[in-house]
Motif scaffolding. Structure first.
Motif, PDB file in Angstrom:
ATOM      1  N   LYS A  32       5.162  43.601  70.014  1.00 26.64           N
ATOM      2  CA  LYS A  32       6.009  42.640  69.556  1.00 26.64           C
ATOM      3  C   LYS A  32       5.978  41.646  70.097  1.00 26.64           C
ATOM      4  O   LYS A  32       5.389  41.433  71.817  1.00 26.64           O
ATOM      5  CB  LYS A  32       7.384  42.368  69.851  1.00 26.64           C
ATOM      6  CG  LYS A  32       7.729  43.282  71.315  1.00 26.64           C
ATOM      7  CD  LYS A  32       9.058  44.025  71.654  1.00 26.64           C
ATOM      8  CE  LYS A  32       9.293  43.769  72.783  1.00 26.64           C
ATOM      9  NZ  LYS A  32      10.718  44.605  73.374  1.00 26.64           N
ATOM     10  N   VAL A  33       6.604  40.227  69.758  1.00 20.53           N
ATOM     11  CA  VAL A  33       6.240  38.960  70.309  1.00 20.53           C
ATOM     12  C   VAL A  33       7.820  38.412  70.750  1.00 20.53           C
ATOM     13  O   VAL A  33       8.366  38.828  69.491  1.00 20.53           O
ATOM     14  CB  VAL A  33       5.709  37.906  68.928  1.00 20.53           C
ATOM     15  CG1 VAL A  33       4.389  38.509  68.950  1.00 20.53           C
ATOM     16  CG2 VAL A  33       6.482  38.069  67.641  1.00 20.53           C
ATOM     17  N   TYR A  34       7.354  37.708  71.679  1.00 22.83           N
ATOM     18  CA  TYR A  34       8.805  36.893  71.986  1.00 22.83           C
ATOM     19  C   TYR A  34       8.711  35.307  71.691  1.00 22.83           C
ATOM     20  O   TYR A  34       8.134  35.067  71.523  1.00 22.83           O
ATOM     21  CB  TYR A  34       9.291  36.761  73.005  1.00 22.83           C
ATOM     22  CG  TYR A  34       9.267  38.290  73.550  1.00 22.83           C
ATOM     23  CD1 TYR A  34      10.295  38.680  73.570  1.00 22.83           C
ATOM     24  CD2 TYR A  34       8.290  38.913  74.153  1.00 22.83           C
ATOM     25  CE1 TYR A  34      10.345  40.049  74.147  1.00 22.83           C
ATOM     26  CE2 TYR A  34       8.706  40.045  75.096  1.00 22.83           C
ATOM     27  CZ  TYR A  34      10.033  41.014  74.495  1.00 22.83           C
ATOM     28  OH  TYR A  34       9.488  42.139  74.802  1.00 22.83           O
ATOM     29  N   ILE A  35      10.205  34.945  70.287  1.00 25.62           N
ATOM     30  CA  ILE A  35      10.061  33.849  69.772  1.00 25.62           C
ATOM     31  C   ILE A  35      10.946  32.933  70.564  1.00 25.62           C
ATOM     32  O   ILE A  35      12.307  33.824  70.626  1.00 25.62           O
ATOM     33  CB  ILE A  35      10.688  33.411  68.086  1.00 25.62           C
ATOM     34  CG1 ILE A  35       8.689  34.502  67.571  1.00 25.62           C
ATOM     35  CG2 ILE A  35      10.679  32.991  67.655  1.00 25.62           C
ATOM     36  CD1 ILE A  35       7.824  34.162  67.855  1.00 25.62           C
ATOM     37  N   GLY A  36      10.906  31.766  70.628  1.00 27.98           N
ATOM     38  CA  GLY A  36      11.830  31.605  71.898  1.00 27.98           C
ATOM     39  C   GLY A  36      11.764  29.768  71.485  1.00 27.98           C
ATOM     40  O   GLY A  36      11.529  28.752  69.994  1.00 27.98           O
ATOM     41  N   CYS A  50       6.348  30.543  70.242  1.00 26.20           N
ATOM     42  CA  CYS A  50       5.757  31.754  71.033  1.00 26.20           C
ATOM     43  C   CYS A  50       5.314  32.250  72.202  1.00 26.20           C
ATOM     44  O   CYS A  50       4.603  31.367  72.537  1.00 26.20           O
ATOM     45  CB  CYS A  50       4.697  31.951  69.567  1.00 26.20           C
ATOM     46  SG  CYS A  50       3.563  33.603  70.601  1.00 26.20           S
ATOM     47  N   ASN A  51       6.770  32.612  72.692  1.00 24.43           N
ATOM     48  CA  ASN A  51       6.858  32.813  73.717  1.00 24.43           C
ATOM     49  C   ASN A  51       6.066  33.607  74.564  1.00 24.43           C
ATOM     50  O   ASN A  51       6.088  33.972  75.533  1.00 24.43           O
ATOM     51  CB  ASN A  51       8.181  32.533  74.693  1.00 24.43           C
ATOM     52  CG  ASN A  51       8.790  32.082  74.638  1.00 24.43           C
ATOM     53  OD1 ASN A  51       9.197  30.804  74.183  1.00 24.43           O
ATOM     54  ND2 ASN A  51      10.395  31.568  74.596  1.00 24.43           N
ATOM     55  N   SER A  52       5.584  34.425  73.560  1.00 23.07           N
ATOM     56  CA  SER A  52       4.423  35.470  74.325  1.00 23.07           C
ATOM     57  C   SER A  52       2.935  34.301  73.980  1.00 23.07           C
ATOM     58  O   SER A  52       2.068  35.825  75.019  1.00 23.07           O
ATOM     59  CB  SER A  52       4.112  36.438  73.030  1.00 23.07           C
ATOM     60  OG  SER A  52       5.261  37.693  72.673  1.00 23.07           O
TER      61      SER A  52
END
Length: 67
Positions: A32-36, A50-52
């Motif tokens: 999974k990726v973290y979007i911010g 893309c906070n990943s």
């Protein structure tokens, strides 16, 4: 050189400079990726991040294009 990672075909990604890039194709290797955002009120695509993202060890210099 970074190891080849298994692509997650649910997360397309063209940022080959990221350490999480699958390297063999345009997909992310994370589950999974973290979007911010870096904005208080994002209104355009440039406000989304893309906070990943992690810079690849192979790409520590300006202008890197390891694709």
């Amino acid at each position: 050189m970074e190891s080849i990672k298994k692509p997650n075909h649910s997360i397309a990604c063209t940022v080959s400079q990221c350490a999480n890039h699958a390297k063999t194709c345009d997909f992310c290797a994370l589950d999974k990726v973290y979007i911010g955002t870096h904005e208080k009120n994002p209104t355009v695509i440039q406000c989304v991040d893309c906070n990943s993202f992690v810079l690849s060890r192979d790409c520590g210099k300006p202008g890197c294009n390891n694709k």
